[in-house]
Design an enzyme around this catalytic site. Structure first.
Site, PDB file in Angstrom:
ATOM      1  N   ARG A 186       0.831  -1.210   0.000  1.00  0.00           N
ATOM      2  CA  ARG A 186       0.000   0.000   0.000  1.00  0.00           C
ATOM      3  C   ARG A 186       0.865   1.258   0.000  1.00  0.00           C
ATOM      4  O   ARG A 186       0.597   2.209  -0.738  1.00  0.00           O
ATOM      5  CB  ARG A 186      -0.958   0.011   1.191  1.00  0.00           C
ATOM      6  CG  ARG A 186      -2.052  -1.027   1.068  1.00  0.00           C
ATOM      7  CD  ARG A 186      -2.998  -1.000   2.239  1.00  0.00           C
ATOM      8  NE  ARG A 186      -2.266  -1.233   3.474  1.00  0.00           N
ATOM      9  CZ  ARG A 186      -2.635  -0.799   4.674  1.00  0.00           C
ATOM     10  NH1 ARG A 186      -3.744  -0.119   4.820  1.00  0.00           N
ATOM     11  NH2 ARG A 186      -1.914  -1.066   5.737  1.00  0.00           N
ATOM     12  N   ASN A 203      -6.339  -2.694   1.866  1.00  0.00           N
ATOM     13  CA  ASN A 203      -6.318  -4.146   1.990  1.00  0.00           C
ATOM     14  C   ASN A 203      -7.742  -4.680   1.966  1.00  0.00           C
ATOM     15  O   ASN A 203      -8.660  -4.036   2.475  1.00  0.00           O
ATOM     16  CB  ASN A 203      -5.659  -4.569   3.313  1.00  0.00           C
ATOM     17  CG  ASN A 203      -4.152  -4.422   3.286  1.00  0.00           C
ATOM     18  OD1 ASN A 203      -3.540  -4.349   2.230  1.00  0.00           O
ATOM     19  ND2 ASN A 203      -3.555  -4.390   4.454  1.00  0.00           N
TER      20      ASN A 203
END
Length: 120
Positions: free
Chosen positions: A51, A69
């Site tokens: 990320r 996520n």
């Protein structure tokens, strides 16, 4: 300089590298019309800095949107930008991580973004 100064120098070097990679892939051409793409990355993409890296690369490319996520171990990216920049984002992330597969679909989201953000 201590450890803190060295870390900052490494971060600056990494930012410069990302910018150079992004501009070498995309060039400095006028932007095409923005497209919205929902991307779901499968593979070893959670717990490995995916990320954070996605946000850094996207921001360096001028891509807007978010990364988060998913409960099943995948990572979702909603990316807004011209086609070339979105392709570059996917390509760079595939090179840096063990991505097995990427599901791509047009996004119907009308959410407006000012930057690319990491969501929890």
């Amino acid at each position: 300089m201590g450890v803190r100064g060295q870390g900052r120098a490494q971060q600056t070097g990494r930012r410069t590298w990302l910018f150079e990679v992004a501009t070498s892939i995309c060039g400095r051409v006028e932007s095409s019309p923005a497209v919205r793409r929902l991307l779901v990355f499968h593979g070893s993409v959670q717990g490995v800095g995916f990320r954070w890296s996605a946000a850094r690369v996207a921001n360096s490319l001028g891509v807007l949107g978010y990364v988060r996520n998913l409960p099943g171990g995948q990572v979702e990216v909603l990316a807004v930008g011209d086609e070339t920049r979105l392709e570059s984002l996917v390509s760079i992330l595939r090179q840096r991580f063990e991505v097995v597969h990427v599901d791509e679909s047009p996004s119907t989201s009308s959410e407006q973004f000012l930057a690319f953000e990491i969501r929890r």
